[in-house]
Design an enzyme around this catalytic site. Structure first.
Site, PDB file in Angstrom:
ATOM      1  N   LYS A 207       0.839  -1.208   0.000  1.00 19.81           N
ATOM      2  CA  LYS A 207       0.000   0.000   0.000  1.00 19.81           C
ATOM      3  C   LYS A 207       0.872   1.256   0.000  1.00 19.81           C
ATOM      4  CE  LYS A 207      -3.782  -2.246   2.613  1.00 19.81           C
ATOM      5  NZ  LYS A 207      -4.643  -2.214   3.807  1.00 19.81           N
TER       6      LYS A 207
ATOM      7  N   CYS B 132      -2.318   1.127   7.119  1.00 19.17           N
ATOM      8  CA  CYS B 132      -2.565  -0.007   8.021  1.00 19.17           C
ATOM      9  C   CYS B 132      -3.049  -1.215   7.247  1.00 19.17           C
ATOM     10  CB  CYS B 132      -3.650   0.325   9.046  1.00 19.17           C
ATOM     11  SG  CYS B 132      -3.201   1.636  10.172  1.00 19.17           S
ATOM     12  N   ASP B 133      -2.783  -2.369   7.797  1.00 22.10           N
ATOM     13  CA  ASP B 133      -3.417  -3.598   7.327  1.00 22.10           C
ATOM     14  C   ASP B 133      -3.619  -4.525   8.514  1.00 22.10           C
ATOM     15  OD1 ASP B 133      -4.420  -4.995   4.894  1.00 22.10           O
ATOM     16  OD2 ASP B 133      -3.068  -6.547   5.627  1.00 22.10           O
ATOM     17  N   THR B 134      -4.760  -5.203   8.548  1.00 22.39           N
ATOM     18  CA  THR B 134      -5.109  -6.051   9.688  1.00 22.39           C
ATOM     19  C   THR B 134      -5.469  -7.459   9.238  1.00 22.39           C
ATOM     20  OG1 THR B 134      -5.946  -4.121  10.891  1.00 22.39           O
ATOM     21  CG2 THR B 134      -6.706  -6.268  11.652  1.00 22.39           C
TER      22      THR B 134
ATOM     23  N   ALA C 152      -0.496  -4.150  10.967  1.00 21.71           N
ATOM     24  CA  ALA C 152       0.705  -3.437  10.537  1.00 21.71           C
ATOM     25  C   ALA C 152       0.349  -1.968  10.381  1.00 21.71           C
ATOM     26  CB  ALA C 152       1.201  -3.988   9.210  1.00 21.71           C
TER      27      ALA C 152
END
Lengths: 214, 214
Positions: B64, B85-87, B122
């Protein structure tokens, strides 16, 4: 959890006996429609009489219950479920409630930083079993461990000069800027907000089934 | 934490590179004014190539970052801070993302109940150091342990028939009715929402000081 029982609950008069906006938000997010009816119990029990702070928060909550139940009778209020809460923080064996002013809010944060506190929330749920003409009382005292990180002094000063601390146990809300102080929790985050959602839902579902409410 | 730096941040162009409403809410509650600029990175990395799921969520977030940085240059966008962010959820060594439909949302909840999952988020924060003509990249991969309680089958069915699961990693939000499923967490509750607030604030404060932004 409540989602399968929302239709049943729609036909019931549910009272939240607290004027806390964050508690109200938690319940409304679950889909509950509430009447707000705060108790006028003084919350002035003598802390020195309590060895275990959980007994103190439980007795304060019980005081609210007694106060409101009396008024429900006096005012002939039609109720089905009534929810009561009280929240305290315990840090270094000392009970902490709402800060009285800017100075105390800053002092609280100075003792919180790099430290571990325990948030205890008492939650009483009353069910009006009209069929059997009795009141069923259930309660839980839930504890969440809250570990604060380091907080630079300039942030403590700036924070205490805002309105954020006002009306909040310990002077912070985990649901708003307070989250930035908290490195880690162990427990239900809603207990820190002032109402243990998981525990409450369990009590509600179990008792709706037991009462056979449709 | 940010409260002492909000005046400095008011003069900066802050980009949240995510279309998640809960992430946006978390940052706005801190007092940040945001531009929203989601990445169009595909999020289709081959999971089988990753031994550690934290590397997977990190690489997705890095994807991203790369996508948006390229567009910032192409479109000549004036930015100072960009947040990504990434979840993901890991349960029984399997990576879980968003449920595709009602059936999968229900199946997820059936595997979650009475079980422990790990939510990894993250978070990359980029600072545009215009003075030295360079981009500073900081990141954290934060993990929160989430312990689900028992969930009656009628609640799973009712829940999966609502819109609550849509667009959410694992199909639940700890900030809404999902809280009623969760007996306990260990970590930052904001990591479960999708943005570790404590970790992010630490990165922001440390780097604002280092960059000597006024």
């Amino acid at each position: 959890m409540l989602i399968a029982y929302l239709n049943t609950l729609k036909n019931k008069n549910i009272f939240l006996c607290s004027q806390s906006k964050p508690r109200r938000n938690l319940l409304e997010q679950l889909g509950l429609q509430l009447n707000i009816y705060p108790s006028s119990f003084e919350e002035d029990l003598d802390k020195s009489l309590y060895k275990d702070p959980k007994d103190y928060v439980k007795d304060t909550c019980q005081g609210k219950v007694n106060d409101v139940l009396k008024k429900f009778q006096q005012e002939n209020i039609n109720w089905d479920i009534a929810i009561f809460c009280d929240t305290i923080i315990v840090l270094n064996d000392k009970i902490i409630e709402k800060p009285e002013n800017e100075q105390q809010a800053a002092d609280f944060l100075r003792t919180f930083k790099n430290n571990t506190q325990y948030v205890h929330t008492a939650c009483f749920v009353l069910f009006n079993d009209k069929q059997n003409n009795k009141v069923i009382e259930r309660h839980v005292i839930d504890t969440c461990k809250v570990i604060f990180g380091d907080i630079p002094e300039e942030c403590i000063i700036a924070y205490s000069k805002t309105d954020h601390f006002k009306g909040k146990c310990g002077g912070y809300g985990i649901q708003d800027v307070g989250a930035s102080f908290i490195e880690k929790i162990e427990g239900q985050h809603s207990t820190v907000i002032g109402l243990p959602v998981y525990s409450l839902c369990k009590i509600l579902v179990d008792n709706i089934k037991e009462l056979n409410w449709q």
